[in-house]
Design a protein around this motif. Structure first.
Motif, PDB file in Angstrom:
ATOM      1  N   MET A 168      -3.231 -14.547  -6.631  1.00 54.45           N
ATOM      2  CA  MET A 168      -4.573 -14.053  -6.468  1.00 54.45           C
ATOM      3  C   MET A 168      -4.786 -13.445  -5.090  1.00 54.45           C
ATOM      4  O   MET A 168      -5.624 -12.583  -4.942  1.00 54.45           O
ATOM      5  CB  MET A 168      -5.585 -15.175  -6.691  1.00 54.45           C
ATOM      6  N   ASP A 169      -4.069 -13.899  -4.090  1.00 58.88           N
ATOM      7  CA  ASP A 169      -4.247 -13.348  -2.754  1.00 58.88           C
ATOM      8  C   ASP A 169      -3.873 -11.875  -2.716  1.00 58.88           C
ATOM      9  O   ASP A 169      -4.500 -11.090  -2.004  1.00 58.88           O
ATOM     10  CB  ASP A 169      -3.415 -14.135  -1.746  1.00 58.88           C
ATOM     11  N   ASN A 170      -2.842 -11.486  -3.463  1.00 58.86           N
ATOM     12  CA  ASN A 170      -2.437 -10.089  -3.481  1.00 58.86           C
ATOM     13  C   ASN A 170      -3.506  -9.207  -4.116  1.00 58.86           C
ATOM     14  O   ASN A 170      -3.736  -8.093  -3.664  1.00 58.86           O
ATOM     15  CB  ASN A 170      -1.119  -9.924  -4.224  1.00 58.86           C
ATOM     16  N   ILE A 171      -4.154  -9.687  -5.148  1.00 62.01           N
ATOM     17  CA  ILE A 171      -5.199  -8.910  -5.802  1.00 62.01           C
ATOM     18  C   ILE A 171      -6.401  -8.749  -4.875  1.00 62.01           C
ATOM     19  O   ILE A 171      -6.953  -7.656  -4.746  1.00 62.01           O
ATOM     20  CB  ILE A 171      -5.611  -9.564  -7.137  1.00 62.01           C
ATOM     21  N   ASN A 172      -6.786  -9.830  -4.219  1.00 61.37           N
ATOM     22  CA  ASN A 172      -7.909  -9.735  -3.279  1.00 61.37           C
ATOM     23  C   ASN A 172      -7.580  -8.825  -2.101  1.00 61.37           C
ATOM     24  O   ASN A 172      -8.432  -8.067  -1.641  1.00 61.37           O
ATOM     25  CB  ASN A 172      -8.311 -11.127  -2.788  1.00 61.37           C
ATOM     26  N   ALA A 173      -6.342  -8.887  -1.633  1.00 59.09           N
ATOM     27  CA  ALA A 173      -5.926  -7.998  -0.542  1.00 59.09           C
ATOM     28  C   ALA A 173      -5.935  -6.547  -1.002  1.00 59.09           C
ATOM     29  O   ALA A 173      -6.334  -5.648  -0.244  1.00 59.09           O
ATOM     30  CB  ALA A 173      -4.542  -8.392  -0.054  1.00 59.09           C
ATOM     31  N   LEU A 174      -5.525  -6.313  -2.229  1.00 62.67           N
ATOM     32  CA  LEU A 174      -5.532  -4.960  -2.781  1.00 62.67           C
ATOM     33  C   LEU A 174      -6.962  -4.431  -2.906  1.00 62.67           C
ATOM     34  O   LEU A 174      -7.238  -3.277  -2.571  1.00 62.67           O
ATOM     35  CB  LEU A 174      -4.836  -4.966  -4.140  1.00 62.67           C
ATOM     36  N   LYS A 175      -7.879  -5.282  -3.356  1.00 64.71           N
ATOM     37  CA  LYS A 175      -9.292  -4.882  -3.445  1.00 64.71           C
ATOM     38  C   LYS A 175      -9.850  -4.541  -2.072  1.00 64.71           C
ATOM     39  O   LYS A 175     -10.571  -3.556  -1.916  1.00 64.71           O
ATOM     40  CB  LYS A 175     -10.123  -6.006  -4.064  1.00 64.71           C
ATOM     41  N   GLU A 176      -9.532  -5.363  -1.093  1.00 63.81           N
ATOM     42  CA  GLU A 176     -10.023  -5.114   0.265  1.00 63.81           C
ATOM     43  C   GLU A 176      -9.448  -3.831   0.853  1.00 63.81           C
ATOM     44  O   GLU A 176     -10.117  -3.106   1.563  1.00 63.81           O
ATOM     45  CB  GLU A 176      -9.681  -6.294   1.186  1.00 63.81           C
ATOM     46  N   GLN A 177      -8.193  -3.563   0.534  1.00 62.65           N
ATOM     47  CA  GLN A 177      -7.519  -2.386   1.079  1.00 62.65           C
ATOM     48  C   GLN A 177      -8.155  -1.092   0.575  1.00 62.65           C
ATOM     49  O   GLN A 177      -8.280  -0.132   1.320  1.00 62.65           O
ATOM     50  CB  GLN A 177      -6.038  -2.433   0.704  1.00 62.65           C
ATOM     51  N   TYR A 178      -8.564  -1.067  -0.683  1.00 62.04           N
ATOM     52  CA  TYR A 178      -9.054   0.167  -1.288  1.00 62.04           C
ATOM     53  C   TYR A 178     -10.566   0.227  -1.455  1.00 62.04           C
ATOM     54  O   TYR A 178     -11.075   1.191  -2.016  1.00 62.04           O
ATOM     55  CB  TYR A 178      -8.397   0.370  -2.661  1.00 62.04           C
ATOM     56  N   LYS A 179     -11.308  -0.770  -0.974  1.00 62.91           N
ATOM     57  CA  LYS A 179     -12.747  -0.770  -1.228  1.00 62.91           C
ATOM     58  C   LYS A 179     -13.481   0.353  -0.515  1.00 62.91           C
ATOM     59  O   LYS A 179     -14.510   0.819  -0.995  1.00 62.91           O
ATOM     60  CB  LYS A 179     -13.354  -2.121  -0.889  1.00 62.91           C
ATOM     61  N   ASP A 180     -12.981   0.822   0.623  1.00 57.93           N
ATOM     62  CA  ASP A 180     -13.638   1.922   1.318  1.00 57.93           C
ATOM     63  C   ASP A 180     -13.324   3.270   0.677  1.00 57.93           C
ATOM     64  O   ASP A 180     -14.183   4.137   0.582  1.00 57.93           O
ATOM     65  CB  ASP A 180     -13.222   1.945   2.790  1.00 57.93           C
ATOM     66  N   VAL A 181     -12.104   3.435   0.237  1.00 51.47           N
ATOM     67  CA  VAL A 181     -11.689   4.701  -0.359  1.00 51.47           C
ATOM     68  C   VAL A 181     -12.213   4.836  -1.785  1.00 51.47           C
ATOM     69  O   VAL A 181     -12.716   5.888  -2.186  1.00 51.47           O
ATOM     70  CB  VAL A 181     -10.149   4.821  -0.341  1.00 51.47           C
ATOM     71  N   HIS A 182     -12.095   3.760  -2.557  1.00 52.96           N
ATOM     72  CA  HIS A 182     -12.515   3.756  -3.966  1.00 52.96           C
ATOM     73  C   HIS A 182     -13.472   2.587  -4.169  1.00 52.96           C
ATOM     74  O   HIS A 182     -13.042   1.457  -4.418  1.00 52.96           O
ATOM     75  CB  HIS A 182     -11.313   3.609  -4.895  1.00 52.96           C
ATOM     76  N   PRO A 183     -14.773   2.826  -4.111  1.00 52.07           N
ATOM     77  CA  PRO A 183     -15.732   1.730  -4.182  1.00 52.07           C
ATOM     78  C   PRO A 183     -15.737   0.988  -5.526  1.00 52.07           C
ATOM     79  O   PRO A 183     -16.083  -0.176  -5.586  1.00 52.07           O
ATOM     80  CB  PRO A 183     -17.074   2.409  -3.930  1.00 52.07           C
TER      81      PRO A 183
END
Length: 106
Positions: free
Chosen positions: A1-16
């Motif tokens: 689950m940490d990888n998914i949350n990190a992935l969400k955080e990484q792309y939240k500015d570019v792809h809301p």
């Protein structure tokens, strides 16, 4: 689950809409799995109840149930996937829910 949350955080500015898209796709894939299970069980039980009236032997029940369940789950998953994609495109700035913006090329 940490990888998914990190992935969400990484792309939240570019792809809301990326986080909601991932959640939607997770639900979609689990719904497809559930529909496969229910369609297989329903078809197999139905064949067992009607085995005297069916033109094929009991050996074919698993294959026919698998084919029906595969078709049902494919249809459910593809329809829900398109809905997830439309939701993600609606969350992006350059698209609306109904069509792409006039500035984007078709």
């Amino acid at each position: 689950m940490d990888n998914i949350n990190a992935l969400k955080e990484q792309y939240k500015d570019v792809h809301p809409g990326f986080g909601s898209y991932m959640e939607c796709m997770s639900r979609t894939l689990l719904t497809g799995l559930a529909s496969f299970t229910l369609a297989f069980a329903g078809t197999y039980i139905g064949q067992n109840l009607l085995k005297k009236n069916l033109p094929y032997k009991e050996k074919s029940f698993v294959i026919i149930s698998s084919l029906v369940a595969t078709a049902v789950s494919y249809r459910v998953t593809s329809v829900r996937t398109k809905a997830c994609q439309a939701g993600w495109l609606a969350a992006e700035e350059k698209h609306t829910y109904f069509s792409e913006s006039p500035n984007s090329k078709i």
